[in-house]
Design a protein around this motif. Structure first.
Motif, PDB file in Angstrom:
ATOM      1  N   GLN A   1       0.833  -1.198   0.000  1.00 47.53           N
ATOM      2  CA  GLN A   1       0.000   0.000   0.000  1.00 47.53           C
ATOM      3  C   GLN A   1       0.870   1.252   0.000  1.00 47.53           C
ATOM      4  O   GLN A   1       1.850   1.344   0.732  1.00 47.53           O
ATOM      5  N   ASN A   2       0.507   2.184  -0.858  1.00 45.30           N
ATOM      6  CA  ASN A   2       1.244   3.428  -0.999  1.00 45.30           C
ATOM      7  C   ASN A   2       0.585   4.516  -0.142  1.00 45.30           C
ATOM      8  O   ASN A   2      -0.583   4.832  -0.368  1.00 45.30           O
ATOM      9  N   PRO A   3       1.255   5.010   0.926  1.00 42.74           N
ATOM     10  CA  PRO A   3       2.696   4.997   1.152  1.00 42.74           C
ATOM     11  C   PRO A   3       3.207   4.047   2.227  1.00 42.74           C
ATOM     12  O   PRO A   3       4.416   3.964   2.455  1.00 42.74           O
ATOM     13  N   THR A   4       2.344   3.335   2.937  1.00 35.65           N
ATOM     14  CA  THR A   4       2.765   2.656   4.164  1.00 35.65           C
ATOM     15  C   THR A   4       3.459   1.323   3.941  1.00 35.65           C
ATOM     16  O   THR A   4       3.986   0.753   4.894  1.00 35.65           O
ATOM     17  N   THR A   5       3.424   0.786   2.717  1.00 35.69           N
ATOM     18  CA  THR A   5       4.015  -0.498   2.309  1.00 35.69           C
ATOM     19  C   THR A   5       3.240  -1.709   2.820  1.00 35.69           C
ATOM     20  O   THR A   5       3.629  -2.847   2.552  1.00 35.69           O
ATOM     21  N   HIS A   6       2.146  -1.508   3.554  1.00 33.57           N
ATOM     22  CA  HIS A   6       1.415  -2.623   4.155  1.00 33.57           C
ATOM     23  C   HIS A   6       0.758  -3.502   3.088  1.00 33.57           C
ATOM     24  O   HIS A   6       0.215  -3.007   2.095  1.00 33.57           O
ATOM     25  N   SER A   7       0.801  -4.816   3.303  1.00 26.42           N
ATOM     26  CA  SER A   7       0.070  -5.751   2.453  1.00 26.42           C
ATOM     27  C   SER A   7      -1.075  -6.341   3.257  1.00 26.42           C
ATOM     28  O   SER A   7      -0.888  -6.831   4.378  1.00 26.42           O
ATOM     29  N   MET A   8      -2.259  -6.294   2.676  1.00 26.39           N
ATOM     30  CA  MET A   8      -3.475  -6.663   3.383  1.00 26.39           C
ATOM     31  C   MET A   8      -3.540  -8.168   3.666  1.00 26.39           C
ATOM     32  O   MET A   8      -3.125  -8.986   2.845  1.00 26.39           O
ATOM     33  N   SER A   9      -4.061  -8.504   4.837  1.00 29.33           N
ATOM     34  CA  SER A   9      -4.213  -9.903   5.227  1.00 29.33           C
ATOM     35  C   SER A   9      -5.305 -10.575   4.407  1.00 29.33           C
ATOM     36  O   SER A   9      -6.167  -9.924   3.824  1.00 29.33           O
ATOM     37  N   ASP A  10      -5.261 -11.898   4.377  1.00 27.43           N
ATOM     38  CA  ASP A  10      -6.305 -12.657   3.677  1.00 27.43           C
ATOM     39  C   ASP A  10      -7.674 -12.386   4.292  1.00 27.43           C
ATOM     40  O   ASP A  10      -8.669 -12.220   3.581  1.00 27.43           O
ATOM     41  N   SER A  11      -7.716 -12.329   5.628  1.00 23.93           N
ATOM     42  CA  SER A  11      -8.996 -12.088   6.294  1.00 23.93           C
ATOM     43  C   SER A  11      -9.522 -10.677   5.989  1.00 23.93           C
ATOM     44  O   SER A  11     -10.727 -10.481   5.844  1.00 23.93           O
ATOM     45  N   GLY A  12      -8.602  -9.702   5.879  1.00 24.73           N
ATOM     46  CA  GLY A  12      -9.006  -8.344   5.539  1.00 24.73           C
ATOM     47  C   GLY A  12      -9.588  -8.259   4.144  1.00 24.73           C
ATOM     48  O   GLY A  12     -10.585  -7.568   3.901  1.00 24.73           O
ATOM     49  N   ARG A  13      -8.989  -8.970   3.201  1.00 27.37           N
ATOM     50  CA  ARG A  13      -9.491  -8.986   1.823  1.00 27.37           C
ATOM     51  C   ARG A  13     -10.888  -9.612   1.772  1.00 27.37           C
ATOM     52  O   ARG A  13     -11.783  -9.110   1.093  1.00 27.37           O
ATOM     53  N   GLN A  14     -11.031 -10.708   2.479  1.00 27.45           N
ATOM     54  CA  GLN A  14     -12.318 -11.391   2.478  1.00 27.45           C
ATOM     55  C   GLN A  14     -13.397 -10.537   3.132  1.00 27.45           C
ATOM     56  O   GLN A  14     -14.531 -10.476   2.641  1.00 27.45           O
ATOM     57  N   ALA A  15     -13.040  -9.841   4.215  1.00 25.87           N
ATOM     58  CA  ALA A  15     -14.016  -8.992   4.906  1.00 25.87           C
ATOM     59  C   ALA A  15     -14.492  -7.851   4.003  1.00 25.87           C
ATOM     60  O   ALA A  15     -15.691  -7.544   3.959  1.00 25.87           O
ATOM     61  N   ILE A  16     -13.568  -7.232   3.263  1.00 23.59           N
ATOM     62  CA  ILE A  16     -13.959  -6.161   2.347  1.00 23.59           C
ATOM     63  C   ILE A  16     -14.893  -6.699   1.275  1.00 23.59           C
ATOM     64  O   ILE A  16     -15.901  -6.065   0.926  1.00 23.59           O
ATOM     65  N   GLY A  17     -14.588  -7.888   0.758  1.00 26.67           N
ATOM     66  CA  GLY A  17     -15.464  -8.499  -0.239  1.00 26.67           C
ATOM     67  C   GLY A  17     -16.864  -8.737   0.275  1.00 26.67           C
ATOM     68  O   GLY A  17     -17.856  -8.458  -0.408  1.00 26.67           O
ATOM     69  N   GLU A  18     -16.955  -9.237   1.505  1.00 29.63           N
ATOM     70  CA  GLU A  18     -18.269  -9.524   2.088  1.00 29.63           C
ATOM     71  C   GLU A  18     -19.070  -8.239   2.299  1.00 29.63           C
ATOM     72  O   GLU A  18     -20.272  -8.190   1.994  1.00 29.63           O
ATOM     73  N   ILE A  19     -18.418  -7.212   2.816  1.00 29.41           N
ATOM     74  CA  ILE A  19     -19.118  -5.945   3.062  1.00 29.41           C
ATOM     75  C   ILE A  19     -19.526  -5.293   1.741  1.00 29.41           C
ATOM     76  O   ILE A  19     -20.621  -4.725   1.617  1.00 29.41           O
ATOM     77  N   ALA A  20     -18.644  -5.370   0.742  1.00 28.54           N
ATOM     78  CA  ALA A  20     -18.967  -4.784  -0.569  1.00 28.54           C
ATOM     79  C   ALA A  20     -20.206  -5.444  -1.166  1.00 28.54           C
ATOM     80  O   ALA A  20     -21.067  -4.753  -1.742  1.00 28.54           O
ATOM     81  N   ARG A  21     -20.325  -6.738  -1.027  1.00 28.37           N
ATOM     82  CA  ARG A  21     -21.515  -7.443  -1.543  1.00 28.37           C
ATOM     83  C   ARG A  21     -22.754  -7.026  -0.759  1.00 28.37           C
ATOM     84  O   ARG A  21     -23.815  -6.767  -1.344  1.00 28.37           O
ATOM     85  N   GLU A  22     -22.619  -6.963   0.568  1.00 36.03           N
ATOM     86  CA  GLU A  22     -23.765  -6.654   1.417  1.00 36.03           C
ATOM     87  C   GLU A  22     -24.248  -5.221   1.220  1.00 36.03           C
ATOM     88  O   GLU A  22     -25.454  -4.958   1.127  1.00 36.03           O
TER      89      GLU A  22
END
Length: 464
Positions: free
Chosen positions: A249-270
């Motif tokens: 992630q720009n600028p913090t360099t963080h890479s999102m966790s698998d659980s974080g990716r899945q949570a965003i997907g679930e909320i986006a659908r809902e």
């Protein structure tokens, strides 16, 4: 209530009432802009409540509301439900992160440029293409949605970044920044709100500001958007979409966790959110994770661009669009004249299919790892976030010095870095940090010279 009754009343901002023929709302906007620009109102300052300000000026509260709304759309103010209206932390920040002609004598460690290489894989392909009898066709106009062969090649590349898709969902465009502009102009309207990380890519900030779209910082947990933060923003800030950069992630360099990716997907659908998933750095990750689009394919527009992993001059990106958004995106591309060069598309496609792209990416990884090792050794003892494959790093500063101050000191000493304040969204005070570009320096020796200057500045900051 008379304006004079507030003469001795403590208020963070006391504008003058409009004089002459100047409209009240125009006067307020002008004074806000001037006071922010001149430092009368500092970033993070909480403005008086709208009704209180209206009473002070003896005007209608709707006039104040209109002025605040206009300044919010210009990126000068940020409002949070239940907290009030603040001067945005990036209100005076320069969002253009490109080298200036005035700083040519400065060691460049600010702009995220890939390390300069010979690009023999690309030049070799071009030399071969020139000899082909139908080479001239590549300088004609191409179809807006790209050719089947170009899209087939792009699908192969996108799979390497962690997302399986099909050619019918692809839309090519002139780079990731232009893809963002297409999405925001085609699917959003002035006044709409998009959730982002509290520190985010300046490219979406400039486009959102131009289009009058407000960015809302999402509360984080463990360095990434939290599910509770997204749900809060849906309920209280009425966000329409999310912008995410899941890898490096720009600028913090963080890479999102698998659980974080899945949570965003679930909320986006809902919540029916439009998700902009920017994977500009994902191909540099040797072990890619599942894309957020894998969990919410009907809500996510996936943006894969080539400038950071192939070559900066190869301004090409691929959007993977759900069917429900595709027509509006194609219309936006046509309206702002974003037709992709068949020549660039052909180069990219041949690079991918011939595996030259894989060799170029691996070569870039190796060069980046060497430079990151130099950074780790030179700045040992300080917190420098980012993995060995990331082409920028996030330097957390000692207590008592802000990112802005450190950026100014570094530039005066001969090095360009970029402060956290440039990436800040809304009224969230940024951490004291600067971004360091790994590949921008012209050589390893120049990088080491820049790191020596930065190290000296850090030692001086420690002694204060």
């Amino acid at each position: 209530m008379s304006i004079n009754s507030f003469e001795n009343y403590p208020m963070s901002w006391k504008p003058k009432k409009a004089a002459g023929n100047e409209r009240l709302c125009v006067s307020l906007v002008r004074q806000l802009e001037e006071d922010i620009k001149t430092g009368v109102l500092l970033p993070g300052t909480r403005l008086p409540p709208q009704r209180e300000l209206a009473d002070y000026l003896d005007i209608n509260v709707s006039t104040v509301s209109r002025a605040f709304k206009e300044c919010t759309q210009k990126g000068l103010l940020s409002s949070t439900v239940g907290s009030g209206t603040f001067v945005a932390y990036d209100a005076t920040a320069n969002l253009c992160l490109l080298p200036s002609p005035k700083t040519r004598t400065v060691i460049e460690m600010g702009s995220v440029f890939p390390e300069a290489v010979a690009y023999k894989e690309i030049t070799g392909l071009i030399e071969k293409m020139i000899t082909e009898p139908d080479f001239g066709i590549l300088f004609q106009y191409g179809p807006t949605e790209g050719t089947s062969w170009h899209k087939d090649a792009a699908v192969k590349l996108i799979a390497q970044a962690g997302y399986q898709t099909t050619p019918d969902k692809l839309l090519p465009t002139n780079g990731g920044q232009n893809a963002i502009a297409v999405i925001l102009s085609g699917l959003f309207h002035p006044g709409d709100r998009i959730g982002t990380d509290p520190l985010t890519y300046t490219g979406i900030k400039t486009v959102a500001k131009m289009l009058g779209i407000q960015l809302i910082p999402i509360r984080q947990k463990n360095g990434e958007m939290s599910a509770d933060g997204i749900l809060y923003a849906c309920k209280n800030e009425n966000i329409k979409g999310l912008y995410i950069m899941p890898d490096f992630q720009n600028p913090t360099t963080h890479s999102m966790s698998d659980s974080g990716r899945q949570a965003i997907g679930e909320i986006a659908r809902e919540k029916k959110l439009i998700v902009l998933e920017d994977v500009i750095y994902s191909l540099l990750n040797q072990t890619p994770k599942n894309a957020v689009a894998s969990y919410a394919p009907d809500q996510t527009i996936y943006i894969a661009s080539l400038s950071k992993v192939f070559a900066p001059g190869l301004r090409l990106a691929y959007m993977v669009s759900p069917e429900q958004y595709k027509k509006d995106l194609v219309t936006a591309m046509y309206n702002i004249n974003l037709s992709v060069s068949p020549f660039l598309s052909e180069i990219a496609s041949r690079m991918i299919v011939s595996k030259n792209a894989d060799r170029l990416i691996e070569n870039r990884r190796q060069l980046t790892r060497v430079r990151n090792q130099l950074i780790d050794e030179a700045l040992s003892g300080y917190r420098v976030l980012g993995s060995a494959d990331c082409i920028f790093r996030w330097l957390l500063l000692p207590k008592g010095i802000t990112g802005n101050t450190f950026e100014s000191l570094a530039q005066a000493a001969g090095v360009q870095v970029y402060a956290a304040e440039r990436f800040a969204v809304g009224n969230v005070k940024p951490v004291a940090a600067v971004r360091l570009a790994v590949g921008a320096a012209n050589s390893n020796d120049e990088l080491l010279a820049g790191l020596e200057i930065i190290g000296d500045l850090l030692k001086k900051a420690d002694r204060k």
